[in-house]
Write an enzyme that holds these catalytic residues in place. Structure first.
Site, PDB file in Angstrom:
ATOM      1  N   LYS A 121      69.868  46.085   7.531  1.00 53.86           N
ATOM      2  CA  LYS A 121      70.644  44.877   7.240  1.00 53.86           C
ATOM      3  C   LYS A 121      71.048  44.175   8.524  1.00 53.86           C
ATOM      4  O   LYS A 121      71.254  42.978   8.556  1.00 53.86           O
ATOM      5  CB  LYS A 121      71.950  45.264   6.527  1.00 53.86           C
ATOM      6  CG  LYS A 121      71.767  45.732   5.105  1.00 53.86           C
ATOM      7  CD  LYS A 121      73.113  46.037   4.444  1.00 53.86           C
ATOM      8  CE  LYS A 121      73.396  47.529   4.392  1.00 53.86           C
ATOM      9  NZ  LYS A 121      74.376  47.944   3.400  1.00 53.86           N
TER      10      LYS A 121
ATOM     11  N   LYS B  47      63.374  51.514  11.033  1.00 54.08           N
ATOM     12  CA  LYS B  47      63.730  51.328   9.618  1.00 54.08           C
ATOM     13  C   LYS B  47      64.166  49.882   9.353  1.00 54.08           C
ATOM     14  O   LYS B  47      64.692  49.204  10.250  1.00 54.08           O
ATOM     15  CB  LYS B  47      64.798  52.330   9.178  1.00 54.08           C
ATOM     16  CG  LYS B  47      66.199  51.982   9.565  1.00 54.08           C
ATOM     17  CD  LYS B  47      67.226  52.834   8.790  1.00 54.08           C
ATOM     18  CE  LYS B  47      68.607  52.305   9.145  1.00 54.08           C
ATOM     19  NZ  LYS B  47      69.724  52.942   8.517  1.00 54.08           N
TER      20      LYS B  47
ATOM     21  N   LYS C  82      75.181  54.114  16.792  1.00 51.71           N
ATOM     22  CA  LYS C  82      76.102  52.986  16.586  1.00 51.71           C
ATOM     23  C   LYS C  82      77.007  52.790  17.791  1.00 51.71           C
ATOM     24  O   LYS C  82      77.358  51.666  18.130  1.00 51.71           O
ATOM     25  CB  LYS C  82      76.933  53.185  15.318  1.00 51.71           C
ATOM     26  CG  LYS C  82      76.124  52.904  14.059  1.00 51.71           C
ATOM     27  CD  LYS C  82      76.990  52.817  12.833  1.00 51.71           C
ATOM     28  CE  LYS C  82      76.178  52.598  11.590  1.00 51.71           C
ATOM     29  NZ  LYS C  82      76.919  52.777  10.351  1.00 51.71           N
TER      30      LYS C  82
HETATM   31  P1  TYM Z   1      74.169  52.013   3.723  1.00 48.06           P
HETATM   32  O1  TYM Z   1      75.100  51.007   3.157  1.00 48.06           O
HETATM   33  O2  TYM Z   1      73.755  51.855   5.150  1.00 48.06           O
HETATM   34  O3  TYM Z   1      72.848  52.083   2.864  1.00 48.06           O
HETATM   35  C1  TYM Z   1      72.861  52.291   1.451  1.00 48.06           C
HETATM   36  C2  TYM Z   1      71.711  53.180   1.046  1.00 48.06           C
HETATM   37  O4  TYM Z   1      70.447  52.602   1.424  1.00 48.06           O
HETATM   38  C3  TYM Z   1      69.656  53.579   2.121  1.00 48.06           C
HETATM   39  N1  TYM Z   1      68.807  52.869   3.095  1.00 48.06           N
HETATM   40  C4  TYM Z   1      67.467  52.951   3.136  1.00 48.06           C
HETATM   41  N2  TYM Z   1      66.590  53.644   2.393  1.00 48.06           N
HETATM   42  C5  TYM Z   1      65.259  53.495   2.688  1.00 48.06           C
HETATM   43  N3  TYM Z   1      64.789  52.695   3.684  1.00 48.06           N
HETATM   44  C6  TYM Z   1      65.637  51.980   4.460  1.00 48.06           C
HETATM   45  N4  TYM Z   1      65.176  51.196   5.412  1.00 48.06           N
HETATM   46  C7  TYM Z   1      67.046  52.095   4.199  1.00 48.06           C
HETATM   47  N5  TYM Z   1      68.167  51.544   4.761  1.00 48.06           N
HETATM   48  C8  TYM Z   1      69.232  52.035   4.076  1.00 48.06           C
HETATM   49  C9  TYM Z   1      70.689  54.487   2.784  1.00 48.06           C
HETATM   50  O5  TYM Z   1      70.143  55.748   3.074  1.00 48.06           O
HETATM   51  C10 TYM Z   1      71.769  54.567   1.729  1.00 48.06           C
HETATM   52  O6  TYM Z   1      71.456  55.556   0.768  1.00 48.06           O
HETATM   53  N6  TYM Z   1      77.167  55.834   4.620  1.00 48.06           N
HETATM   54  C11 TYM Z   1      76.445  55.179   3.587  1.00 48.06           C
HETATM   55  C12 TYM Z   1      77.311  54.688   2.449  1.00 48.06           C
HETATM   56  C13 TYM Z   1      78.156  55.749   1.829  1.00 48.06           C
HETATM   57  C14 TYM Z   1      77.704  56.821   1.020  1.00 48.06           C
HETATM   58  C15 TYM Z   1      78.873  57.526   0.622  1.00 48.06           C
HETATM   59  C16 TYM Z   1      76.444  57.243   0.582  1.00 48.06           C
HETATM   60  C17 TYM Z   1      79.511  55.829   1.898  1.00 48.06           C
HETATM   61  N7  TYM Z   1      79.944  56.913   1.176  1.00 48.06           N
HETATM   62  C18 TYM Z   1      78.788  58.645  -0.202  1.00 48.06           C
HETATM   63  C19 TYM Z   1      76.367  58.358  -0.242  1.00 48.06           C
HETATM   64  C20 TYM Z   1      77.531  59.062  -0.623  1.00 48.06           C
HETATM   65  C21 TYM Z   1      75.761  53.964   4.195  1.00 48.06           C
HETATM   66  O7  TYM Z   1      76.171  53.435   5.191  1.00 48.06           O
HETATM   67  O8  TYM Z   1      74.741  53.473   3.478  1.00 48.06           O
END
Ligand code: TYM
Length: 336
Positions: A204, A201, A119
């Protein structure tokens, strides 16, 4: 007297950032498992709006996207009565515990996070301290609720590891305070790939709109995106090394239909990629249809959403504050 069983369900916590409408990757990698875990676990799910501040979203847009993400979580079938569904910033304990944990995290270990490195390269003009401390806030999210399992996609595995390390260090130095959480990463679909570059991957933030499917894309757009998905020249639907595009489509199809790879190979034996892509698109459209219908209904009732979010925050705060007070006491803060 009748025996009373007080067996507690294991605790599950996860969260998603409200940076834009979630993709099919978020859905298959994480959100779908959130829903599947609802019955057997004590689940807490959050919209991680504090995490989203790291990329400086426009304030009115962040407010709108946070509410939309909250509505989407309810739309996929998370019942706010049976689970705790809340917005992270409405529970002040998250930011408070994060500061305490900052002081129990080593600069070196936080610097090793690959997502921070990626990032900071992508947003070289805005490498703020929040971006660096991001996994520590995430650790606070998890540890506040004494979570046993954290359902995430494969890209969050390293963040779970640092969370475990921080919790273990704290427990060793200050006495047992936090449950050490386990990641829960699905065997199939933990990393859904871009439809245009299946070595990357699905994200978004991908600037190419054809690369990802959003949960709110209309059916005709979903069909169009799958029809233009990058595959290979073999023209044989089989799961194999080097066939990243087909492997990805098979994974998506498998998750939406419940069929395994052998059954999918048999179903499409002798058929071309054109037929296969249309079937994958149709399966995705069917999977998302109820989600989209629920979403439209819920977004028409903002008062209900705000009231449910406030109740969710109250439920979450009651639990979070217990752990926060414990941690404050352990580190030597005076309590009123
Ligand atoms: P975020 O918002 O980027 O994504 C949410 C969830 O989606 C999963 N994910 C994917 N899984 C499979 N294939 C993909 N292409 C893909 N893109 C995203 C991510 O692994 C995630 O599970 N830091 C976290 C949010 C967060 C969090 C937490 C998660 C904040 N606090 C506490 C767990 C526990 C995040 O940015 O996810």
């Amino acid at each position: 007297m009748e025996a009373v069983t007080t067996e507690r369900k294991p605790i599950v916590l996860s969260a998603i950032q409200p940076t834009s409408v979630p993709t099919l990757g978020n859905y298959i990698g994480a959100l779908r498992n959130w829903k599947l875990m609802c019955e057997d676990y004590d689940c807490l799910y959050a919209v991680a709006d504090l995490h989203a501040l790291t990329v400086h979203p426009e304030p009115a847009k962040l407010r709108q996207q946070t509410l939309e993400m909250y509505a989407l979580l309810l739309s996929i079938g998370l019942d706010p009565e049976k689970n705790t569904v809340f917005i992270q910033s409405m529970v002040p304990a998250h930011a408070e515990l994060a500061w305490i944990l900052d002081c129990y995290t080593m600069f070196g270990e936080a610097s090793r996070m690959t997502q921070f490195k990626d990032k900071s390269q992508k947003h070289a003009d805005n490498v703020n301290v929040g971006l660096f401390a991001y996994p520590i806030l995430m650790a606070a999210d998890i540890l506040l609720y004494q979570a046993n399992f954290v359902p995430v996609g494969a890209d969050q595995k390293q963040h779970l590891e640092i969370c475990r390390d921080i919790a273990s260090r704290f427990n060793t130095l200050r006495g047992n305070t936090f449950t050490i959480p386990e990641p829960f990463i699905g065997k199939v679909g933990a990393s859904i790939k871009s439809l245009q570059d299946p070595t990357q991957k699905m994200s978004k933030s991908d600037p190419n709109p054809k690369a990802s499917v959003s949960l709110l894309d209309p059916p005709e757009m979903i069909l169009k995106k799958f029809k233009s998905a990058v595959t290979d020249s073999e023209a044989c639907v089989r799961y194999a090394d080097g066939k990243d595009g087909i492997n990805n489509l098979m994974t998506i199809y498998s998750c939406c239909t419940g069929r395994d790879f052998a059954a999918i190979e048999a179903e499409f034996a002798g058929k071309g990629y054109g037929d296969f892509k249309v079937k994958v698109a149709e399966a995705v459209i069917e999977e998302l249809r109820p989600v989209q219908e629920n979403y439209r209904r819920l977004m028409a009732d903002k008062a209900y959403l705000m009231q449910t979010a406030a109740q969710g925050a109250e439920k979450a705060a009651r639990r979070a504050n217990k752990t926060l007070f414990k941690a404050k006491k352990k580190v030597g803060l005076l309590l009123p």
